[in-house]
Design an enzyme around this catalytic site. Structure first.
Site, mmCIF file in Angstrom:
data_model
loop_
_atom_site.group_PDB
_atom_site.id
_atom_site.type_symbol
_atom_site.label_atom_id
_atom_site.label_comp_id
_atom_site.label_asym_id
_atom_site.label_seq_id
_atom_site.Cartn_x
_atom_site.Cartn_y
_atom_site.Cartn_z
ATOM 1 N N LYS A 44 0.854 -1.185 0.000
ATOM 2 C CA LYS A 44 0.000 0.000 0.000
ATOM 3 C C LYS A 44 0.891 1.237 0.000
ATOM 4 O O LYS A 44 1.977 1.241 0.586
ATOM 5 C CB LYS A 44 -0.890 -0.024 1.260
ATOM 6 C CG LYS A 44 -1.780 1.191 1.436
ATOM 7 C CD LYS A 44 -2.858 1.270 0.388
ATOM 8 C CE LYS A 44 -3.662 2.572 0.523
ATOM 9 N NZ LYS A 44 -4.618 2.741 -0.578
ATOM 10 N N ASN A 68 -13.702 4.252 -5.307
ATOM 11 C CA ASN A 68 -13.148 4.209 -3.951
ATOM 12 C C ASN A 68 -12.652 5.573 -3.543
ATOM 13 O O ASN A 68 -12.253 6.392 -4.372
ATOM 14 C CB ASN A 68 -12.011 3.171 -3.853
ATOM 15 C CG ASN A 68 -10.663 3.754 -4.210
ATOM 16 O OD1 ASN A 68 -10.007 4.393 -3.385
ATOM 17 N ND2 ASN A 68 -10.236 3.564 -5.462
ATOM 18 N N SER A 69 -12.693 5.775 -2.247
ATOM 19 C CA SER A 69 -12.014 6.926 -1.659
ATOM 20 C C SER A 69 -11.424 6.459 -0.340
ATOM 21 O O SER A 69 -11.892 6.822 0.738
ATOM 22 C CB SER A 69 -12.973 8.103 -1.440
ATOM 23 O OG SER A 69 -12.240 9.206 -0.918
ATOM 24 N N MET A 70 -10.406 5.611 -0.456
ATOM 25 C CA MET A 70 -9.818 4.981 0.728
ATOM 26 C C MET A 70 -9.100 6.009 1.612
ATOM 27 O O MET A 70 -9.151 5.924 2.839
ATOM 28 C CB MET A 70 -8.838 3.880 0.328
ATOM 29 C CG MET A 70 -9.426 2.825 -0.621
ATOM 30 S SD MET A 70 -10.900 2.042 0.013
ATOM 31 C CE MET A 70 -10.178 0.991 1.242
ATOM 32 N N GLY A 71 -8.407 6.950 0.989
ATOM 33 C CA GLY A 71 -7.697 7.965 1.761
ATOM 34 C C GLY A 71 -6.385 7.483 2.352
ATOM 35 O O GLY A 71 -5.990 7.893 3.457
ATOM 36 N N LEU A 72 -5.711 6.603 1.616
ATOM 37 C CA LEU A 72 -4.381 6.108 2.001
ATOM 38 C C LEU A 72 -4.314 5.507 3.405
ATOM 39 O O LEU A 72 -3.425 5.844 4.196
ATOM 40 C CB LEU A 72 -3.316 7.216 1.853
ATOM 41 C CG LEU A 72 -3.039 7.715 0.438
ATOM 42 C CD1 LEU A 72 -2.020 8.861 0.447
ATOM 43 C CD2 LEU A 72 -2.530 6.594 -0.466
ATOM 44 N N CYS A 127 -2.680 9.870 -6.007
ATOM 45 C CA CYS A 127 -3.848 9.523 -5.188
ATOM 46 C C CYS A 127 -4.883 10.651 -5.269
ATOM 47 O O CYS A 127 -4.582 11.792 -4.930
ATOM 48 C CB CYS A 127 -3.450 9.287 -3.731
ATOM 49 S SG CYS A 127 -4.913 8.922 -2.725
ATOM 50 N N SER A 191 -6.436 5.232 -10.404
ATOM 51 C CA SER A 191 -7.870 5.324 -10.696
ATOM 52 C C SER A 191 -8.185 6.664 -11.387
ATOM 53 O O SER A 191 -7.430 7.630 -11.281
ATOM 54 C CB SER A 191 -8.668 5.203 -9.398
ATOM 55 O OG SER A 191 -8.289 6.220 -8.503
ATOM 56 N N GLY A 218 -11.623 -0.590 -12.483
ATOM 57 C CA GLY A 218 -12.318 -1.732 -13.079
ATOM 58 C C GLY A 218 -12.543 -1.575 -14.570
ATOM 59 O O GLY A 218 -11.990 -0.678 -15.226
HETATM 60 C C1 SIN Z 1 -6.471 5.587 -1.657
HETATM 61 O O1 SIN Z 1 -5.902 5.101 -0.659
HETATM 62 O O2 SIN Z 1 -7.287 6.503 -1.546
HETATM 63 C C2 SIN Z 1 -6.168 5.064 -3.016
HETATM 64 C C3 SIN Z 1 -4.737 5.147 -3.321
HETATM 65 C C4 SIN Z 1 -4.453 5.793 -4.601
HETATM 66 O O3 SIN Z 1 -5.365 6.029 -5.395
HETATM 67 O O4 SIN Z 1 -3.314 6.106 -4.862
#
Ligand code: SIN
Length: 308
Positions: A44, A68-72, A127, A191, A218
């Site tokens: 990651k 997604n919006s994981m936010g690292l 990101c 993405s 995707g």
């Molecule tokens: C995320 O953690 O938000 C995704 C990571 C990325 O798009 O680089």
């Protein structure tokens, strides 16, 4: 079929690997990648401090792709530096993905991670999910400053993960920047940032952070990914190793990335949806595709996309 590949002098037992972000945050997830058919273990993207990431729900899969919006969310760079020796025991390349919340973070992380000797370092300039922090890869000057600083620190092969570009002028601008910086490989693409998926029944967004805006992945992003692989392949006249990322759902999708110039491919959405067994399926499907077409190796068709 021999699916081994070479990127910047590093041998990969398979051309398929996880995309940074997909099932690669925790030690358990990274170990599972080590025990799988993935051709590498990509961490990651790491920041200075460990992060919980954005509020949930922050991932939504749907027919055709994901947002997604994981936010690292990540363990922080010191934890990944400590894990690298154990990950290297699996006998496949370990790729450390380095991010940062400000310019200064990148060299700080790179110093320590480089010392831990991953096989390669992938610098994430793309990101889209940190509120208030634009994607660095859309700012050519900042990208150049950061990558030039890292080039002086990093001694293992170093690549950059870029956002998608939508105009040939931007492929040229960033291609020229990266040529001046001297990177060893490109990962294309992250993405497609700041899309919006709507649930018409509930009349809501489908993820919580950033008012529902998030990175699209995707199947639906494959044409954008292929265009970026092809554009940078041409910019560097086929001399720059490219890891194609985006829209690889089956073996034929991977074949298309290779035709456009990819040396290897990363898997995001279908890895999240199917788990690490996806790598065996993709190997079988790509092998069947290459055999049907009479190709003996990946090398035989790399970059060989024809015009009409
Ligand atoms: C995320 O953690 O938000 C995704 C990571 C990325 O798009 O680089």
């Amino acid at each position: 079929m021999d699916l081994t590949v070479d990127i910047a002098g590093v041998k990969f037992p398979s051309c398929f690997m996880n995309a940074s972000g997909a099932l690669c945050v925790t030690e358990d997830e990274l170990m599972a990648l080590g025990g799988s058919h993935s051709g590498a273990i990509v961490t990651k993207s790491m920041t200075i401090e460990a992060r919980q990431g954005n509020p949930m729900p922050r991932y939504h899969g749907f027919p055709g792709g994901s947002i997604n919006s994981m936010g690292l969310p990540n363990l922080g760079y010191k934890a990944y530096a400590a894990l690298i020796p154990a990950l290297k025991q699996f006998g496949k390349p370990v790729i450390a993905s380095v991010a940062g919340l400000c310019e200064e973070d990148f060299p700080t992380i790179a110093q320590v991670i480089n010392h831990a000797k991953p096989d390669l370092i992938e610098v994430n300039l793309s990101c889209p999910n940190i509120p208030g922090k634009p994607q660095i890869g859309y700012d050519a000057d900042t990208s150049e400053r950061i990558v030039k600083r890292l080039r002086k620190i990093v001694t293992v092969p170093m690549g950059v993960k870029l956002p998608p570009y939508f105009d040939p002028a931007h492929h040229k601008l960033m291609g020229d920047v990266l040529a001046r910086c001297g990177v060893d490989f490109l990962t294309l693409i992250n993405s497609v940032g700041n899309g919006l998926v709507v649930n018409p029944d509930a009349e809501t967004v489908v993820i919580k952070p950033k008012g529902g805006f998030g990175g699209l992945g995707g199947a639906m992003i494959k044409p954008v990914a292929l265009a970026n692989v092809r554009a940078f392949w041409k910019h560097f006249h086929g001399t720059m190793p490219i890891v194609g990322t985006g829209g690889v759902v089956d073996g034929v999708d991977a074949f298309e990335h290779v035709l456009c110039g990819a040396s290897a491919v990363q898997i995001g959405t279908v890895l999240v949806e199917e788990g690490v067994q996806v790598f065996e399926r993709l190997e079988h499907e790509l092998t069947a595709c290459l055999e049907k077409k009479g190709y003996k190796t990946i090398e035989d068709c790399r970059g060989k996309l024809k015009g009409l």
